[in-house]
Write a protein that holds these residues in place. Sequence first.
Motif: not given
Length: 116
Positions: A3-5, A90-98
């Motif tokens: 996801i993008e956060v 913004y950055a793209y991350m795995e859900m767990d990291e986000a």
Amino acid sequence: MIIEVLKSKIHRVKITQAELNYAGSITIDEDLIDAANMIANEKVQIVNNNNGARFETYIIKGERGTGTICLNGAAARMAQVGDIVIIMSYAYMEMDEARNYQPILVFPDADNKLIK
């Protein structure tokens, strides 16, 4: 799932210049870029608190310590000198990291300088 956060934000800086006849971008004081963990050429979203405009562009390094926030090219039409904006990356991350990521938030003073 990726996801993008929100990665980082420069909150409530004042537009110091608008240069219409320039290749599009936003010039940001290098002190602010560093504090927000942003880099030159990074895509950013700009939100204008004065008129509600939202747009994307990329960063150009501005002279360190000057407080420069300059909209260039077509972006210069999106704000006037003196308008207050928020600059976000913004950055793209795995859900767990986000879930555990804490964005970097920078709150400059009224002259766009870092508060020490």
